[in-house]
Design a protein around this motif. Structure first.
Motif, PDB file in Angstrom:
ATOM      1  N   THR A  35       0.833  -1.180   0.000  1.00 44.37           N
ATOM      2  CA  THR A  35       0.000   0.000   0.000  1.00 44.37           C
ATOM      3  C   THR A  35       0.869   1.230   0.000  1.00 44.37           C
ATOM      4  N   ALA A  36       0.300   2.351  -0.406  1.00 36.28           N
ATOM      5  CA  ALA A  36       1.072   3.572  -0.509  1.00 36.28           C
ATOM      6  C   ALA A  36       1.462   4.115   0.853  1.00 36.28           C
ATOM      7  N   LEU A  37       0.647   3.874   1.878  1.00 37.97           N
ATOM      8  CA  LEU A  37       0.906   4.482   3.172  1.00 37.97           C
ATOM      9  C   LEU A  37       1.428   3.499   4.208  1.00 37.97           C
ATOM     10  N   GLY A  38       1.044   2.242   4.135  1.00 37.23           N
ATOM     11  CA  GLY A  38       1.495   1.288   5.128  1.00 37.23           C
ATOM     12  C   GLY A  38       2.878   0.735   4.855  1.00 37.23           C
ATOM     13  N   VAL A  52       1.252  11.355  -4.916  1.00 37.87           N
ATOM     14  CA  VAL A  52       2.676  11.323  -5.261  1.00 37.87           C
ATOM     15  C   VAL A  52       2.864  11.292  -6.771  1.00 37.87           C
ATOM     16  N   LEU A  53       2.172  10.386  -7.434  1.00 37.25           N
ATOM     17  CA  LEU A  53       2.388  10.169  -8.862  1.00 37.25           C
ATOM     18  C   LEU A  53       1.905  11.326  -9.716  1.00 37.25           C
ATOM     19  N   ASP A  54       0.935  12.088  -9.230  1.00 41.56           N
ATOM     20  CA  ASP A  54       0.437  13.236  -9.985  1.00 41.56           C
ATOM     21  C   ASP A  54       1.119  14.541  -9.576  1.00 41.56           C
ATOM     22  N   SER A  55       2.049  14.483  -8.612  1.00 34.94           N
ATOM     23  CA  SER A  55       2.770  15.689  -8.191  1.00 34.94           C
ATOM     24  C   SER A  55       3.563  16.254  -9.350  1.00 34.94           C
ATOM     25  N   LYS A  56       3.580  17.571  -9.461  1.00 40.91           N
ATOM     26  CA  LYS A  56       4.338  18.269 -10.497  1.00 40.91           C
ATOM     27  C   LYS A  56       5.698  18.703  -9.954  1.00 40.91           C
ATOM     28  N   MET A  57       6.632  18.939 -10.847  1.00 37.80           N
ATOM     29  CA  MET A  57       7.952  19.403 -10.436  1.00 37.80           C
ATOM     30  C   MET A  57       7.841  20.691  -9.621  1.00 37.80           C
ATOM     31  N   SER A  58       6.895  21.554  -9.981  1.00 34.90           N
ATOM     32  CA  SER A  58       6.720  22.801  -9.233  1.00 34.90           C
ATOM     33  C   SER A  58       6.311  22.549  -7.788  1.00 34.90           C
ATOM     34  N   ASP A  59       5.676  21.397  -7.523  1.00 33.31           N
ATOM     35  CA  ASP A  59       5.243  21.074  -6.163  1.00 33.31           C
ATOM     36  C   ASP A  59       6.420  20.791  -5.241  1.00 33.31           C
ATOM     37  N   ILE A  60       7.578  20.430  -5.822  1.00 35.99           N
ATOM     38  CA  ILE A  60       8.761  20.166  -4.996  1.00 35.99           C
ATOM     39  C   ILE A  60       9.863  21.178  -5.294  1.00 35.99           C
ATOM     40  N   SER A 213       8.343   5.531   5.870  1.00 34.35           N
ATOM     41  CA  SER A 213       7.252   5.568   6.849  1.00 34.35           C
ATOM     42  C   SER A 213       7.297   6.834   7.680  1.00 34.35           C
ATOM     43  N   GLU A 214       8.479   7.472   7.764  1.00 29.98           N
ATOM     44  CA  GLU A 214       8.594   8.734   8.513  1.00 29.98           C
ATOM     45  C   GLU A 214       7.748   9.840   7.885  1.00 29.98           C
ATOM     46  N   VAL A 215       7.607   9.787   6.564  1.00 22.05           N
ATOM     47  CA  VAL A 215       6.934  10.876   5.855  1.00 22.05           C
ATOM     48  C   VAL A 215       5.720  10.366   5.095  1.00 22.05           C
ATOM     49  N   ALA A 216       5.160   9.263   5.543  1.00 22.98           N
ATOM     50  CA  ALA A 216       4.067   8.613   4.808  1.00 22.98           C
ATOM     51  C   ALA A 216       2.847   9.505   4.654  1.00 22.98           C
ATOM     52  N   THR A 217       2.636  10.436   5.565  1.00 20.57           N
ATOM     53  CA  THR A 217       1.466  11.307   5.491  1.00 20.57           C
ATOM     54  C   THR A 217       1.808  12.702   4.968  1.00 20.57           C
ATOM     55  N   ASP A 218       3.052  12.903   4.575  1.00 19.49           N
ATOM     56  CA  ASP A 218       3.505  14.197   4.042  1.00 19.49           C
ATOM     57  C   ASP A 218       3.816  13.996   2.563  1.00 19.49           C
ATOM     58  N   ASN A 219       2.852  14.278   1.709  1.00 18.04           N
ATOM     59  CA  ASN A 219       3.008  13.959   0.297  1.00 18.04           C
ATOM     60  C   ASN A 219       4.204  14.651  -0.338  1.00 18.04           C
ATOM     61  N   ARG A 220       4.457  15.909   0.022  1.00 21.69           N
ATOM     62  CA  ARG A 220       5.593  16.608  -0.573  1.00 21.69           C
ATOM     63  C   ARG A 220       6.909  15.959  -0.159  1.00 21.69           C
ATOM     64  N   GLU A 224       9.565  14.143  -2.591  1.00 23.21           N
ATOM     65  CA  GLU A 224      10.941  14.642  -2.663  1.00 23.21           C
ATOM     66  C   GLU A 224      11.941  13.511  -2.433  1.00 23.21           C
ATOM     67  N   ARG A 225      11.670  12.674  -1.446  1.00 21.11           N
ATOM     68  CA  ARG A 225      12.605  11.579  -1.167  1.00 21.11           C
ATOM     69  C   ARG A 225      12.656  10.582  -2.325  1.00 21.11           C
TER      70      ARG A 225
END
Length: 292
Positions: A35-38, A52-60, A213-220, A224-225
């Motif tokens: 799963t994406a979050l677990g 994550v997959l629809d994030s644009k380069m401008s988002d990061i 898992s440290e950033v599982a709820t932080d989409n940006r 980035e990672r």
């Protein structure tokens, strides 16, 4: 956009940098649950979050002409492969590279030379809808047939017993709104070089995936990672960043060094369903300057 949530990939990719058609077929085992979050790994980890997959380069923080493109766009992956091999990287070069793969659909049924074996082998040609694909549209994610990222995979279970590489780390692309039966999937299966020695050498790669898992709820932060891992060769986890041997998306990791990795395609655009595999292979045209 609806996405394919479960993907059973199977396989045969081919680039003056060309993807050279490998006359081989095989089937990959199902990737297991994830799963994406677990981030359960059984045996694989799958990131298939639209955020994550629809994030644009401008988002990061990306700027310039690519700022509006997806972080894991097909164009960015092709661009990174060309750069890693020392080839010019511009839209015409990207299109020429992708076209070397599409050119393999053109031959009629017959035989083709397997350069590794030095012998002719039977080859099923692909006509019909496959011949309507063109490189420019596949690279353009705003095109009705543009390829978009569907999932990121960690396949540690494919690491060899000698740990010469750290398993495969994949990006799966598919045509937008393909319908059935016109689906077209490409799976970039990078076998990442061990940055150290033995099992311990692959520890930074393992810790990178576990550390998501440290950033599982932080989409940006998650995006980035993953972007830094795939395109910059940096593995961040638990407050530490390690430089790997190079980016995951590197021509050497798709068969370019002759020992690991590949790109595979699932072709549903004409009966019967066909699986193909290509390997990155630099072919230097004497009419053009060699890369430095």
């Amino acid at each position: 956009m609806e996405r394919i949530r479960r993907i059973l990939v199977a396989g045969c990719i081919s680039y003056s940098l060309c993807l050279e058609l490998a006359l081989a077929q095989g089937i990959c085992q199902p990737s297991g649950s994830g799963t994406a979050l677990g981030f359960n790994i059984s045996p694989s980890m799958v990131v298939n979050s639209d955020a994550v997959l629809d994030s644009k380069m401008s988002d990061i923080g990306g700027t310039g002409p690519t700022a509006g493109e997806r972080v894991f766009s097909f164009r960015r992956t092709i661009s990174s492969i060309l750069k890693s091999a020392g080839f010019p990287d511009d839209p015409p070069a990207q299109e020429r590279f992708v076209q070397t793969m599409l050119d393999t659909f053109a031959p009629a049924n017959g035989f083709a030379l397997n350069p590794s074996a030095g012998m002719l082998m039977p080859l099923d040609g692909r006509g019909g809808e496959n011949t309507k694909l063109n490189a420019a549209d596949l690279l353009d994610e705003t095109s009705p047939i543009g390829l978009v990222p569907l999932a990121l995979f960690n396949r540690f279970d494919l690491a060899p017993t000698d740990w010469s590489h750290c398993g495969e780390h994949r990006i799966v692309y598919g045509k937008q709104n393909p319908g059935f039966p016109s689906r077209f999937l490409l799976i970039f299966e990078a076998a990442v070089d061990n940055p150290g020695t033995g099992e311990a050498g692959c520890r930074p790669v393992a810790e990178f995936w576990a550390g998501l898992s440290e950033v599982a709820t932080d989409n940006r932060a998650l995006t980035e990672r993953l972007s830094a891992f795939y395109y910059d060769g940096k593995a961040t986890s638990y407050g530490n960043t390690v430089d790997l041997s190079g980016p995951v998306v590197d021509y050497r990791n798709y068969g370019g060094d002759g020992v690991r990795g590949q790109v595979r395609g699932n072709l549903f655009m004409q009966e019967p369903w066909q699986l193909r595999e290509w390997l990155t292979q630099p072919i230097f045209d004497p009419a053009t300057p060699s890369p430095s």
